[in-house]
Scaffold this motif. Structure first.
Motif, PDB file in Angstrom:
ATOM      1  N   ILE A 130      -2.847   6.765  -0.268  1.00 33.58           N
ATOM      2  CA  ILE A 130      -1.780   6.848  -1.267  1.00 33.58           C
ATOM      3  C   ILE A 130      -2.338   6.365  -2.604  1.00 33.58           C
ATOM      4  CG2 ILE A 130       0.527   6.088  -1.951  1.00 33.58           C
ATOM      5  CD1 ILE A 130       1.068   5.488   1.028  1.00 33.58           C
ATOM      6  N   GLU A 131      -2.283   7.245  -3.599  1.00 33.09           N
ATOM      7  CA  GLU A 131      -2.713   6.895  -4.950  1.00 33.09           C
ATOM      8  C   GLU A 131      -1.481   6.741  -5.838  1.00 33.09           C
ATOM      9  OE1 GLU A 131      -6.347   9.222  -6.403  1.00 33.09           O
ATOM     10  OE2 GLU A 131      -5.470  10.493  -4.857  1.00 33.09           O
ATOM     11  N   ASN A 132      -1.609   5.940  -6.872  1.00 32.60           N
ATOM     12  CA  ASN A 132      -0.568   5.769  -7.887  1.00 32.60           C
ATOM     13  C   ASN A 132       0.675   5.077  -7.325  1.00 32.60           C
ATOM     14  OD1 ASN A 132       0.239   5.932 -10.517  1.00 32.60           O
ATOM     15  ND2 ASN A 132       1.057   7.983 -10.342  1.00 32.60           N
ATOM     16  N   HIS A 133       0.469   4.009  -6.581  1.00 32.43           N
ATOM     17  CA  HIS A 133       1.591   3.234  -6.047  1.00 32.43           C
ATOM     18  C   HIS A 133       1.829   2.014  -6.925  1.00 32.43           C
ATOM     19  CE1 HIS A 133      -0.559  -0.255  -4.338  1.00 32.43           C
ATOM     20  NE2 HIS A 133      -1.558   0.597  -4.178  1.00 32.43           N
ATOM     21  N   ASN A 134       2.938   1.319  -6.682  1.00 39.80           N
ATOM     22  CA  ASN A 134       3.287   0.138  -7.475  1.00 39.80           C
ATOM     23  C   ASN A 134       3.395  -1.129  -6.639  1.00 39.80           C
ATOM     24  OD1 ASN A 134       3.437   1.597  -9.881  1.00 39.80           O
ATOM     25  ND2 ASN A 134       5.531   2.195  -9.487  1.00 39.80           N
ATOM     26  N   GLY A 135       2.753  -1.162  -5.495  1.00 40.90           N
ATOM     27  CA  GLY A 135       2.733  -2.384  -4.704  1.00 40.90           C
ATOM     28  C   GLY A 135       3.215  -2.202  -3.275  1.00 40.90           C
ATOM     29  N   LEU A 136       2.822  -3.127  -2.456  1.00 37.96           N
ATOM     30  CA  LEU A 136       3.178  -3.149  -1.038  1.00 37.96           C
ATOM     31  C   LEU A 136       4.472  -3.935  -0.866  1.00 37.96           C
ATOM     32  CD1 LEU A 136       2.049  -2.373   1.784  1.00 37.96           C
ATOM     33  CD2 LEU A 136       0.936  -4.604   1.804  1.00 37.96           C
ATOM     34  N   ILE A 137       5.429  -3.375  -0.133  1.00 36.52           N
ATOM     35  CA  ILE A 137       6.707  -4.050   0.115  1.00 36.52           C
ATOM     36  C   ILE A 137       6.727  -4.655   1.514  1.00 36.52           C
ATOM     37  CG2 ILE A 137       9.203  -3.738   0.340  1.00 36.52           C
ATOM     38  CD1 ILE A 137       8.966  -1.467  -1.706  1.00 36.52           C
ATOM     39  N   THR A 138       6.413  -3.837   2.519  1.00 41.54           N
ATOM     40  CA  THR A 138       6.465  -4.266   3.919  1.00 41.54           C
ATOM     41  C   THR A 138       5.165  -3.888   4.613  1.00 41.54           C
ATOM     42  OG1 THR A 138       8.846  -3.864   3.983  1.00 41.54           O
ATOM     43  CG2 THR A 138       7.736  -4.021   6.101  1.00 41.54           C
ATOM     44  N   PHE A 139       4.633  -4.809   5.389  1.00 38.80           N
ATOM     45  CA  PHE A 139       3.464  -4.493   6.198  1.00 38.80           C
ATOM     46  C   PHE A 139       3.663  -5.026   7.608  1.00 38.80           C
ATOM     47  CE2 PHE A 139      -0.718  -5.907   7.890  1.00 38.80           C
ATOM     48  CZ  PHE A 139      -1.152  -4.647   8.246  1.00 38.80           C
ATOM     49  N   GLU A 140       3.830  -4.117   8.545  1.00 38.35           N
ATOM     50  CA  GLU A 140       3.892  -4.412   9.970  1.00 38.35           C
ATOM     51  C   GLU A 140       3.053  -3.351  10.658  1.00 38.35           C
ATOM     52  OE1 GLU A 140       8.030  -4.437  11.066  1.00 38.35           O
ATOM     53  OE2 GLU A 140       8.525  -5.937   9.561  1.00 38.35           O
TER      54      GLU A 140
ATOM     55  N   ASP B 174       0.020   0.687  15.585  1.00 38.13           N
ATOM     56  CA  ASP B 174      -1.279   0.029  15.377  1.00 38.13           C
ATOM     57  C   ASP B 174      -1.870   0.325  14.000  1.00 38.13           C
ATOM     58  OD1 ASP B 174      -1.192  -0.998  18.007  1.00 38.13           O
ATOM     59  OD2 ASP B 174      -1.975   0.894  18.785  1.00 38.13           O
ATOM     60  N   MET B 175      -1.024   0.354  12.982  1.00 35.95           N
ATOM     61  CA  MET B 175      -1.504   0.659  11.635  1.00 35.95           C
ATOM     62  C   MET B 175      -2.107  -0.581  10.991  1.00 35.95           C
ATOM     63  SD  MET B 175       1.341   3.265  10.052  1.00 35.95           S
ATOM     64  CE  MET B 175       2.656   2.061  10.081  1.00 35.95           C
ATOM     65  N   VAL B 176      -3.160  -0.353  10.228  1.00 37.02           N
ATOM     66  CA  VAL B 176      -3.820  -1.408   9.464  1.00 37.02           C
ATOM     67  C   VAL B 176      -4.072  -0.885   8.054  1.00 37.02           C
ATOM     68  CG1 VAL B 176      -4.916  -2.489  11.456  1.00 37.02           C
ATOM     69  CG2 VAL B 176      -6.121  -0.712  10.208  1.00 37.02           C
ATOM     70  N   ILE B 177      -4.175  -1.807   7.121  1.00 41.19           N
ATOM     71  CA  ILE B 177      -4.529  -1.440   5.754  1.00 41.19           C
ATOM     72  C   ILE B 177      -6.034  -1.648   5.614  1.00 41.19           C
ATOM     73  CG2 ILE B 177      -4.259  -2.025   3.323  1.00 41.19           C
ATOM     74  CD1 ILE B 177      -1.373  -2.793   3.965  1.00 41.19           C
TER      75      ILE B 177
END
Length: 92
Positions: free
Chosen positions: A39-49, A68-71
């Motif tokens: 994902i390009e041109n985002h404005n920040g991470l809100i939720t990460f699970e 099983d997603m990871v950043i």
């Protein structure tokens, strides 16, 4: 966005052939199979699970459901997500 700015942006995309995602500040989403999301041109991470990732963008959010997603990479304007990606949706 005001009507004048909207007309200018439309002119930029139509006459100068500039990409709409750049001119209108839209996110660009690239998915490779169901295991890699960029994902390009985002404005920040809100939720990460591990089963839900939400990313803010200028007129809403992008919601990614999976397993099983990871950043793998998180920069100011781009994010790389890996795992079993089931769906990607845009919410206003």
């Amino acid at each position: 966005m005001g009507p004048v700015r909207k007309r200018i942006n439309q002119w930029l995309t139509g006459q100068l052939k500039l990409p709409a995602d750049i001119v209108f500040d839209y996110p660009r989403i690239t998915m490779v199979g169901d295991i890699h999301l960029y994902i390009e041109n985002h404005n920040g991470l809100i939720t990460f699970e591990s089963n839900l990732i939400e990313v803010k963008q200028h007129n809403g959010l992008i919601r990614v459901h999976g397993e099983d997603m990871v950043i793998k990479n998180l920069l100011k304007k781009e994010i790389v997500i890996e795992g079993k990606i089931n769906s990607v949706e845009h919410k206003r």
